[in-house]
Design a protein around this motif. Structure first.
Motif, PDB file in Angstrom:
ATOM      1  N   SER B  98       5.772   8.635  -1.894  1.00  0.00           N
ATOM      2  CA  SER B  98       6.172  10.006  -1.565  1.00  0.00           C
ATOM      3  C   SER B  98       7.484  10.054  -0.771  1.00  0.00           C
ATOM      4  O   SER B  98       7.938  11.127  -0.397  1.00  0.00           O
ATOM      5  N   ASN B  99       8.032   8.888  -0.493  1.00  0.00           N
ATOM      6  CA  ASN B  99       9.278   8.746   0.261  1.00  0.00           C
ATOM      7  C   ASN B  99       9.295   9.553   1.564  1.00  0.00           C
ATOM      8  O   ASN B  99      10.114  10.450   1.751  1.00  0.00           O
ATOM      9  N   ARG B 100       8.376   9.207   2.453  1.00  0.00           N
ATOM     10  CA  ARG B 100       8.359   9.803   3.793  1.00  0.00           C
ATOM     11  C   ARG B 100       8.945   8.777   4.761  1.00  0.00           C
ATOM     12  O   ARG B 100       8.438   7.661   4.846  1.00  0.00           O
ATOM     13  N   PRO B 101       9.984   9.173   5.469  1.00  0.00           N
ATOM     14  CA  PRO B 101      10.704   8.198   6.303  1.00  0.00           C
ATOM     15  C   PRO B 101       9.948   7.851   7.588  1.00  0.00           C
ATOM     16  O   PRO B 101      10.437   8.047   8.685  1.00  0.00           O
ATOM     17  N   VAL B 102       8.747   7.310   7.442  1.00  0.00           N
ATOM     18  CA  VAL B 102       7.959   6.898   8.609  1.00  0.00           C
ATOM     19  C   VAL B 102       8.263   5.437   8.915  1.00  0.00           C
ATOM     20  O   VAL B 102       8.434   4.632   8.001  1.00  0.00           O
ATOM     21  N   ASN B 103       8.326   5.124  10.210  1.00  0.00           N
ATOM     22  CA  ASN B 103       8.433   3.731  10.612  1.00  0.00           C
ATOM     23  C   ASN B 103       7.042   3.229  10.951  1.00  0.00           C
ATOM     24  O   ASN B 103       6.461   3.627  11.962  1.00  0.00           O
ATOM     25  N   ALA B 104       6.501   2.409  10.092  1.00  0.00           N
ATOM     26  CA  ALA B 104       5.182   1.824  10.337  1.00  0.00           C
ATOM     27  C   ALA B 104       5.422   0.563  11.157  1.00  0.00           C
ATOM     28  O   ALA B 104       6.132  -0.343  10.717  1.00  0.00           O
ATOM     29  N   VAL B 105       4.863   0.537  12.364  1.00  0.00           N
ATOM     30  CA  VAL B 105       5.160  -0.564  13.279  1.00  0.00           C
ATOM     31  C   VAL B 105       3.926  -1.433  13.463  1.00  0.00           C
ATOM     32  O   VAL B 105       2.918  -0.994  14.020  1.00  0.00           O
ATOM     33  N   GLY B 106       4.005  -2.650  12.972  1.00  0.00           N
ATOM     34  CA  GLY B 106       2.891  -3.595  13.079  1.00  0.00           C
ATOM     35  C   GLY B 106       3.075  -4.462  14.309  1.00  0.00           C
ATOM     36  O   GLY B 106       4.019  -5.250  14.380  1.00  0.00           O
TER      37      GLY B 106
END
Ligand SMILES: Cc1ncc(C[n+]2csc(CCOP(=O)(O)OP(=O)(O)O)c2C)c(N)n1
Ligand SMILES: [Mg+2]
Lengths: 281, 314
Positions: B98-106
């Motif tokens: 869906s191209n959502r500019p979220v930064n997923a931080v592991g």
């Protein structure tokens, strides 16, 4: 070692104190552990293994044994202390806990005798328990499946998915126990993600719910001896507990979730537990 | 000796607070993970910019996607093991597709959790996410790269996966002080052998280079902080100029940085002596992160030994 189904309430109380002492020694020795949640669920484990469940080292491989799945896997130390006492392995094995190359790690794994399922990621245990209970129904076995859940853990949606399956298949051989200590890592469960009213939630999902004091061995025996609470429904025990139970300065204090006692903390805690033991004996 | 600085995780948290002060539309979403992520000070300083979903990582990523859809700049923060396994489908569909500019931080990635075992290790995340279209995968090596990567990720209008350990990391010297996502950082120049590393394995690769330098072996060290998209030019150049390549990653040898480099070189017909250092397809041994690193040859002396062996190999 044989399973002693006849432990009196007083003997169970004594065991709980002994377990708490063994637990703190273990956590102190290996320098890690989920102290708060271990202490809150020890009375539940005590009653399950010493009074309720039909399982022992001799029967652990039997297809008719009762099963225990610890969904709140981070409280492995509490489980290991109880399994050692039940004779699943020598207590001295636990000296290797978390050590390089050991098969005793900070979560339950099937490499440890007596452990049914590898856990540690929250929100997995109930579904696995449902599967075992469902197989029991298919095979017309009369074993029961017990699983212990954290309350913070209930935010995982997988629990509610599994709950629906349990009710759908009328799994009255399934007993889910929620260690309702009201705390998770960040703080109060109600501040992090409101859970209440849990009894109504589980009832609406098709469970028969009973509340009890989860740190009172007598109450636990009475409630757990009466499962299933309703024929045709999975049972849910809402066990009100105190995180850190048994050590005054750890009780209901969030930072003890994975706090390790200092030398001084350890001494104080042991003194309190000795006094509790003397009071019972 | 390299100076010990902060954990990358701490630098991440501090950088995030700087960014939040610059942009009130920046939100952090946590899943009972703010303590582990060193975000308690953030929560205190910017209580209106943190959203808590409880222990619910799938929900975490879904909610983050929704917040981003409504125009927020979002960092969704959770242990790497849960974030990239439990929430994999949310990352794939709700962020990437869906191209959502979220930064997923592991956070506490790789084997940072040591003796807590496999449930808490993330040795699969590069492989899993490399196979998903439209995600940038970043594992900074030190505090400098962490600060730069967090700032760059905040600007990127696309999904990003940032991966941090929790150990204090040394400041690495660097030949070139510029930082760009997708461009390898040259940490050390050398002609005999290249170590291509990422995340917390760049420091031990650097230690190996120091050991080997005493023996007259000069190593090139590249921090491939952006695992995807891979800096193909830098990998190509290292292989052709030094002829010997060792990739190092705190990840399974299957599907990670090493195989990405191998695939590139093989398909381009570039021949180099090549070795992938990572975690074998086996149960992970119990121990602290340091003990586990040593066990699988990810520490400085073991990497130096791997270097010598590769040089001797005909
Ligand atoms: C899927 C998953 N997310 C996060 C964690 C990290 N974690 C370990 S314990 C814990 C808090 C658990 O709280 P609760 O369920 O209330 O357990 P208790 O209070 O009995 O310790 C968290 C978030 C985890 N183990 N698994
Ligand atoms: Mg709790």
């Amino acid at each position: 070692m044989t399973l002693n189904l006849m432990l009196t309430e007083r003997e169970l109380k004594l065991k709980s104190v002994q377990y708490r002492k063994a637990l703190l020694r273990l956590i102190k020795a290996c320098g890690a552990g989920h102290t708060g949640g271990d202490l809150s669920c020890l009375d539940i484990l005590n009653v399950l293994y010493n009074r309720i469940m039909r399982v022992s080292p001799e029967t652990f491989k039997s297809p008719d044994r009762d099963y225990y799945i610890q969904s709140k896997g981070h409280c492995a130390e509490a489980l290991f202390v109880v399994l050692a006492d039940m004779g699943f392995f020598p207590e001295s094995d636990l000296e290797t806990l978390n050590r390089y190359g050991s098969h005793y790690i900070g979560h339950p794994t099937r490499d440890v005798n007596g452990v049914e399922q590898n856990t540690g990621a929250l929100g997995h245990g109930l579904a696995v328990a449902v599967g075992i209970a469902l197989a029991g129904k298919m095979d017309r076995k009369d074993y029961r499946v017990f699983t212990l859940l954290g309350d913070g853990e209930l935010a995982e949606g997988s629990n509610w998915e599994a709950g629906m399956t349990a009710a759908h298949y009328r799994l009255d051989n399934l007993v889910a126990i929620v260690d309702r200590n009201g705390l998770q890592i960040t703080g109060s469960t109600e501040d992090v993600c409101q859970l209440s009213p849990l009894d109504e939630k589980f009832e609406s999902f098709g469970f028969a719910v009973q509340r009890c004091d989860g740190n009172d061995v007598g109450e636990l025996v009475r409630v757990l001896e009466s499962v299933p609470f309703r024929p045709g429904k999975p049972s849910l025990v809402l066990a009100k507990t105190r995180k850190g139970k048994g050590v005054s300065f750890m009780e209901n204090v969030a930072k003890w979730h994975h706090g390790v006692p200092s030398d001084e903390d350890f001494k104080r805690a042991m003194t309190e537990l000795e006094a509790a033991q003397a009071a019972i004996a | 000796m390299m100076e010990q600085a902060l954990a990358n995780l701490e630098v991440f948290a501090a950088t995030l607070l700087e960014l939040a002060r610059e942009d009130s539309g920046l939100l952090v979403v946590t899943s009972d993970s703010r303590g582990s992520a060193k975000l308690a000070p953030f929560a205190k300083a910017a209580p209106g910019q943190i959203v808590e979903v409880g222990i619910a990582e799938q929900n975490l990523v879904g909610v983050a996607a929704g917040l981003a859809a409504a125009g927020k700049k979002v960092f969704a923060v959770s242990p790497a093991c849960f974030l990239t396994a439990r929430s994999f489908e949310q990352i794939k569909n709700d962020l990437c597709y869906s191209n959502r500019p979220v930064n997923a931080v592991g956070i506490s990635a790789g084997v940072s959790y040591g003796a807590l075992g496999t449930t808490h290790h993330s040795l699969h995340d590069y492989a899993a996410l490399r196979a998903v279209h439209n995600i940038t995968i970043v594992a900074p090596a030190d505090n400098f790269e962490t600060r730069e990567a967090v700032r760059a990720a905040a600007q990127l209008p696309k999904p990003v996966y940032l991966r941090f350990g929790k150990k204090k990391m040394p400041h690495l010297p660097r030949v070139d002080s510029a930082f760009e996502l997708g461009k390898a950082s040259l940490i050390r120049e050398g002609a005999h052998l290249s170590f291509l590393a990422c995340g917390e394995t760049v420091a031990p690769a650097f230690s190996a280079a120091e050991l080997l330098a005493k023996e007259g072996i000069q190593c090139r060290i590249l921090s491939l902080h952006t695992v995807k998209p891979l800096d193909q030019a830098a990998v190509r150049k290292a292989a052709t100029e030094t002829g010997r390549v060792i990739t190092v990653e705190e990840h399974s040898v299957s599907g990670g940085l090493g195989e990405a480099c191998a695939g590139l070189l093989l398909q381009e017909g570039i021949h180099a002596r090549f070795k992938i250092v990572g975690f074998p397809d086996d149960h992970t041994v119990t121990g602290s992160q340091e003990e586990i690193f040593r066990h699988y040859g990810l520490d400085g002396p073991s990497l130096a030994k791997a270097g010598r062996e590769l040089l001797e190999k005909q």
